[in-house]
Design a protein around this motif. Structure first.
Motif, PDB file in Angstrom:
ATOM      1  N   PRO A 148       0.700  -1.193  -0.009  1.00 49.93           N
ATOM      2  CA  PRO A 148       0.212  -0.019   0.014  1.00 49.93           C
ATOM      3  C   PRO A 148       1.003   1.250  -0.055  1.00 49.93           C
ATOM      4  O   PRO A 148       2.183   1.089   0.488  1.00 49.93           O
ATOM      5  CB  PRO A 148      -0.717   0.020   1.356  1.00 49.93           C
ATOM      6  CG  PRO A 148      -0.599  -1.701   1.655  1.00 49.93           C
ATOM      7  CD  PRO A 148       0.798  -2.173   1.043  1.00 49.93           C
ATOM      8  N   VAL A 149       0.535   2.277  -0.734  1.00 50.11           N
ATOM      9  CA  VAL A 149       1.252   3.624  -0.748  1.00 50.11           C
ATOM     10  C   VAL A 149       0.352   4.628  -0.291  1.00 50.11           C
ATOM     11  O   VAL A 149      -0.947   4.736  -0.836  1.00 50.11           O
ATOM     12  CB  VAL A 149       1.711   3.735  -2.242  1.00 50.11           C
ATOM     13  CG1 VAL A 149       2.469   5.113  -2.347  1.00 50.11           C
ATOM     14  CG2 VAL A 149       2.702   2.533  -2.429  1.00 50.11           C
ATOM     15  N   ASP A 150       0.885   5.753   0.348  1.00 44.51           N
ATOM     16  CA  ASP A 150      -0.002   6.811   0.596  1.00 44.51           C
ATOM     17  C   ASP A 150       0.273   7.773  -0.493  1.00 44.51           C
ATOM     18  O   ASP A 150       1.203   8.662  -0.411  1.00 44.51           O
ATOM     19  CB  ASP A 150       0.593   7.384   1.855  1.00 44.51           C
ATOM     20  CG  ASP A 150      -0.427   8.886   2.239  1.00 44.51           C
ATOM     21  OD1 ASP A 150      -1.157   9.131   1.459  1.00 44.51           O
ATOM     22  OD2 ASP A 150      -0.081   9.191   3.554  1.00 44.51           O
ATOM     23  N   VAL A 151      -0.574   7.729  -1.536  1.00 46.62           N
ATOM     24  CA  VAL A 151      -0.448   8.618  -2.723  1.00 46.62           C
ATOM     25  C   VAL A 151      -0.214   9.996  -2.555  1.00 46.62           C
ATOM     26  O   VAL A 151       0.375  10.871  -2.921  1.00 46.62           O
ATOM     27  CB  VAL A 151      -1.497   8.046  -3.790  1.00 46.62           C
ATOM     28  CG1 VAL A 151      -1.491   9.123  -5.048  1.00 46.62           C
ATOM     29  CG2 VAL A 151      -1.246   6.651  -4.249  1.00 46.62           C
ATOM     30  N   SER A 152      -0.854  10.344  -1.319  1.00 47.61           N
ATOM     31  CA  SER A 152      -1.194  12.045  -1.283  1.00 47.61           C
ATOM     32  C   SER A 152       0.189  12.548  -0.729  1.00 47.61           C
ATOM     33  O   SER A 152       0.268  13.620  -0.905  1.00 47.61           O
ATOM     34  CB  SER A 152      -2.189  12.204  -0.188  1.00 47.61           C
ATOM     35  OG  SER A 152      -1.618  11.687   1.060  1.00 47.61           O
ATOM     36  N   LYS A 153       1.301  11.593  -0.422  1.00 51.09           N
ATOM     37  CA  LYS A 153       2.554  12.155  -0.167  1.00 51.09           C
ATOM     38  C   LYS A 153       3.126  12.525  -1.364  1.00 51.09           C
ATOM     39  O   LYS A 153       4.376  12.920  -1.387  1.00 51.09           O
ATOM     40  CB  LYS A 153       3.137  11.271   0.569  1.00 51.09           C
ATOM     41  CG  LYS A 153       2.640  11.081   2.207  1.00 51.09           C
ATOM     42  CD  LYS A 153       3.813  10.598   3.274  1.00 51.09           C
ATOM     43  CE  LYS A 153       3.298  10.880   4.534  1.00 51.09           C
ATOM     44  NZ  LYS A 153       4.369  10.440   5.480  1.00 51.09           N
ATOM     45  N   TYR A 154       2.868  12.028  -2.664  1.00 53.23           N
ATOM     46  CA  TYR A 154       3.619  12.165  -3.767  1.00 53.23           C
ATOM     47  C   TYR A 154       2.791  13.244  -4.595  1.00 53.23           C
ATOM     48  O   TYR A 154       1.456  13.335  -4.606  1.00 53.23           O
ATOM     49  CB  TYR A 154       3.490  10.983  -4.714  1.00 53.23           C
ATOM     50  CG  TYR A 154       4.356   9.779  -3.717  1.00 53.23           C
ATOM     51  CD1 TYR A 154       5.723   9.558  -4.088  1.00 53.23           C
ATOM     52  CD2 TYR A 154       3.679   8.974  -2.732  1.00 53.23           C
ATOM     53  CE1 TYR A 154       6.463   8.696  -3.197  1.00 53.23           C
ATOM     54  CE2 TYR A 154       4.360   8.278  -2.218  1.00 53.23           C
ATOM     55  CZ  TYR A 154       5.875   7.769  -2.037  1.00 53.23           C
ATOM     56  OH  TYR A 154       6.360   7.047  -1.490  1.00 53.23           O
ATOM     57  N   ALA A 155       3.769  13.920  -5.605  1.00 58.27           N
ATOM     58  CA  ALA A 155       3.121  14.900  -6.686  1.00 58.27           C
ATOM     59  C   ALA A 155       2.778  14.074  -7.722  1.00 58.27           C
ATOM     60  O   ALA A 155       1.841  14.298  -8.268  1.00 58.27           O
ATOM     61  CB  ALA A 155       4.047  16.104  -6.741  1.00 58.27           C
ATOM     62  N   LEU A 156       3.591  13.186  -8.010  1.00 57.49           N
ATOM     63  CA  LEU A 156       3.637  12.313  -9.399  1.00 57.49           C
ATOM     64  C   LEU A 156       4.240  11.054  -9.220  1.00 57.49           C
ATOM     65  O   LEU A 156       5.600  11.031  -8.554  1.00 57.49           O
ATOM     66  CB  LEU A 156       4.112  12.999 -10.559  1.00 57.49           C
ATOM     67  CG  LEU A 156       4.234  12.772 -11.891  1.00 57.49           C
ATOM     68  CD1 LEU A 156       4.168  13.899 -12.895  1.00 57.49           C
ATOM     69  CD2 LEU A 156       5.263  11.666 -12.232  1.00 57.49           C
ATOM     70  N   ILE A 157       3.777  10.017  -9.507  1.00 64.08           N
ATOM     71  CA  ILE A 157       4.206   8.552  -9.632  1.00 64.08           C
ATOM     72  C   ILE A 157       4.330   8.015 -10.904  1.00 64.08           C
ATOM     73  O   ILE A 157       3.259   8.208 -11.606  1.00 64.08           O
ATOM     74  CB  ILE A 157       3.368   7.675  -8.574  1.00 64.08           C
ATOM     75  CG1 ILE A 157       3.570   8.184  -7.178  1.00 64.08           C
ATOM     76  CG2 ILE A 157       3.969   6.218  -8.684  1.00 64.08           C
ATOM     77  CD1 ILE A 157       2.578   7.518  -6.285  1.00 64.08           C
ATOM     78  N   TYR A 158       5.234   7.404 -11.374  1.00 61.03           N
ATOM     79  CA  TYR A 158       5.279   6.936 -12.837  1.00 61.03           C
ATOM     80  C   TYR A 158       6.078   5.540 -12.944  1.00 61.03           C
ATOM     81  O   TYR A 158       6.746   5.220 -11.971  1.00 61.03           O
ATOM     82  CB  TYR A 158       5.767   8.161 -13.793  1.00 61.03           C
ATOM     83  CG  TYR A 158       7.358   8.207 -13.523  1.00 61.03           C
ATOM     84  CD1 TYR A 158       7.882   9.191 -12.624  1.00 61.03           C
ATOM     85  CD2 TYR A 158       8.291   7.367 -14.302  1.00 61.03           C
ATOM     86  CE1 TYR A 158       9.322   9.497 -12.935  1.00 61.03           C
ATOM     87  CE2 TYR A 158       9.847   7.585 -14.164  1.00 61.03           C
ATOM     88  CZ  TYR A 158       9.900   8.624 -13.485  1.00 61.03           C
ATOM     89  OH  TYR A 158      11.369   8.854 -13.193  1.00 61.03           O
ATOM     90  N   GLY A 159       5.982   5.000 -14.041  1.00 59.67           N
ATOM     91  CA  GLY A 159       6.673   3.687 -14.428  1.00 59.67           C
ATOM     92  C   GLY A 159       6.308   2.727 -15.299  1.00 59.67           C
ATOM     93  O   GLY A 159       5.233   3.153 -16.033  1.00 59.67           O
ATOM     94  N   GLY A 160       7.184   2.215 -15.714  1.00 62.40           N
ATOM     95  CA  GLY A 160       6.806   1.209 -16.843  1.00 62.40           C
ATOM     96  C   GLY A 160       5.859  -0.063 -16.179  1.00 62.40           C
ATOM     97  O   GLY A 160       6.308  -0.352 -14.962  1.00 62.40           O
ATOM     98  N   ALA A 161       5.008  -0.415 -16.905  1.00 60.33           N
ATOM     99  CA  ALA A 161       4.357  -1.753 -16.424  1.00 60.33           C
ATOM    100  C   ALA A 161       4.889  -3.116 -16.317  1.00 60.33           C
ATOM    101  O   ALA A 161       4.333  -3.920 -15.336  1.00 60.33           O
ATOM    102  CB  ALA A 161       2.881  -1.853 -17.168  1.00 60.33           C
ATOM    103  N   GLN A 162       5.898  -3.228 -16.993  1.00 61.19           N
ATOM    104  CA  GLN A 162       6.484  -4.659 -17.445  1.00 61.19           C
ATOM    105  C   GLN A 162       7.415  -5.049 -16.329  1.00 61.19           C
ATOM    106  O   GLN A 162       7.807  -6.335 -16.341  1.00 61.19           O
ATOM    107  CB  GLN A 162       7.442  -4.356 -18.577  1.00 61.19           C
ATOM    108  CG  GLN A 162       8.763  -3.803 -18.531  1.00 61.19           C
ATOM    109  CD  GLN A 162       8.686  -2.194 -18.683  1.00 61.19           C
ATOM    110  OE1 GLN A 162       7.706  -1.485 -18.599  1.00 61.19           O
ATOM    111  NE2 GLN A 162       9.760  -1.717 -19.018  1.00 61.19           N
TER     112      GLN A 162
END
Ligand SMILES: *Cc1c(COP(=O)(O)O)cnc(C)c1O
Length: 359
Positions: free
Chosen positions: A174-188
């Motif tokens: 689980p990640v607290d998304v509200s602590k990040y402005a942006l999260i990215y990544g490749g799906a693979q």
């Protein structure tokens, strides 16, 4: 029986693969395969919307965040991020070559401050002693360092906008998304096959800068329209998104990210315990920074000459993809979400058998 420890692309849930095979034959009872449908067919728009919904549900993504599915891989985000967010200066934590490559692209758009680097020790640890400059537009981290097996497994407090490359540990906990402005990544690595890139972005950052951007580079272009849960400015990577959709359904059926995290920690413990116990092997990452996704180890001092022999030994027992990255050497077992605990147990057994045979 093969045990797939590839670093990415890598093992997928069997259920997702089976669903993908069926969809190639016949998508959504349309009598047409998924590789042959229009991305504007209602059945596909539903899959797009449901995939977004699964992201929102599983990661508990707040309403003021947008989820984008793009092409180009995480490497393209290395420049999309600064193009959209870097006004004057950005700060980067250099925990591996991916982080270094991300910082390199940011230099096209402004000043880059590398606040700390662990390059001095082949990125075998996460630097702890650094100050995040409050005059930077954002602070960029790589949460899991795929090549070196180190991980930032918590959501840090950051005085400025926090940007994270989560290519290789997204959906592992689980990640607290509200602590990040942006999260990215490749799906693979953890959420699907190669070909689709995810971006989770806080809405107020869309169109933040005055910089004129090419249409495809501008995140605003790809954001969903107000009343719709989908956005397809251009043709999305239909098939990779479909496999991601099936992969996320599998995660949900397992009980979501709390359950996923528990399984992942169990798998990692099994393998690290064996590395620490077994006289033939040693881990390469600092213990407190060990990744639960990529487990790196080498032959123990005095046994260096047996590296090739273990590789052969493991290969005969069905282990695939355990060769370490050339910069670290030795071995790397990538044990992402879809890697079954049986495969980890088989590798542990293999290490024990190798020790017994070489004593
Ligand atoms: C694999 C990886 C990348 C590169 O991803 P592409 O989709 O191939 O561009 C970037 N960052 C991390 C942490 C990775 O593991």
């Amino acid at each position: 029986m093969k045990h797939n420890f590839n670093a990415g692309p890598c093992v997928l849930p069997r259920e997702a693969v089976e669903a993908a095979i069926e969809a190639i034959r016949d998508f959504d009872n349309t009598g047409i395969g998924i590789l042959e449908i229009s991305h504007r067919t209602p059945g596909w728009e539903r899959v797009m919307a449901e995939t977004r919904q699964l992201w929102r549900e599983l990661l508990n993504i707040p309403e003021n965040y947008e989820i984008l599915f793009l092409g180009g891989g995480a490497s393209t985000q290395f420049f999309h991020v600064p193009a959209n967010l870097l006004n004057k200066k950005a700060a980067y934590l250099q925990t591996g070559v991916w982080a270094k490559k991300a910082a390199k692209e940011a230099k096209f758009y402004g000043e880059v401050e590398v606040v700390a680097s662990s390059e001095d020790k082949t990125y075998s640890y996460i630097p702890k002693d650094y100050v995040i400059p409050t005059d930077a537009d954002y602070f960029h981290i790589t949460t899991n360092n795929t090549i070196y097996g180190t991980e930032i497994r918590y959501d840090m407090d950051c005085p400025i906008d926090l940007v994270a490359d989560m290519s290789s540990d997204i959906m592992s906990r689980p990640v607290d998304v509200s602590k990040y402005a942006l999260i990215y990544g490749g799906a693979q690595k953890n959420v699907g096959p190669a070909g689709v890139t995810f971006v989770i972005i806080r809405r107020d950052l869309l169109g933040k800068l005055d910089r004129k951007l090419q249409t495809m580079v501008d995140y605003k272009t790809h954001a969903a329209e107000e009343d719709k849960n989908i956005s397809m400015f251009n043709t999305p990577p239909v098939f990779p998104i479909f496999v991601m959709y099936e992969t996320l359904k599998w995660v949900k059926n397992l009980g979501g990210l709390e359950a996923m995290n528990k399984i992942n920690v169990e798998k990692a413990d099994l393998l690290y315990n064996e590395i620490d116990r077994n006289s033939m092997f040693v881990g390469t990452a600092a213990k407190e920074d060990r990744s639960i996704m990529n487990v790196c180890f080498v032959m123990a001092p005095g046994h260096e000459d047996k590296e090739k022999a273990f590789m052969e030994f493991a290969k005969e027992r069905g282990m695939v993809g355990i060769k370490g990255h050339r910069s670290v050497g030795g071995f790397r077992a990538s044990i992402y979400n879809a890697c079954p605990v049986e495969s980890v147990k088989a590798l542990v057994q293999c290490m024990q058998d190798f020790e017994a045979a070489n004593k």
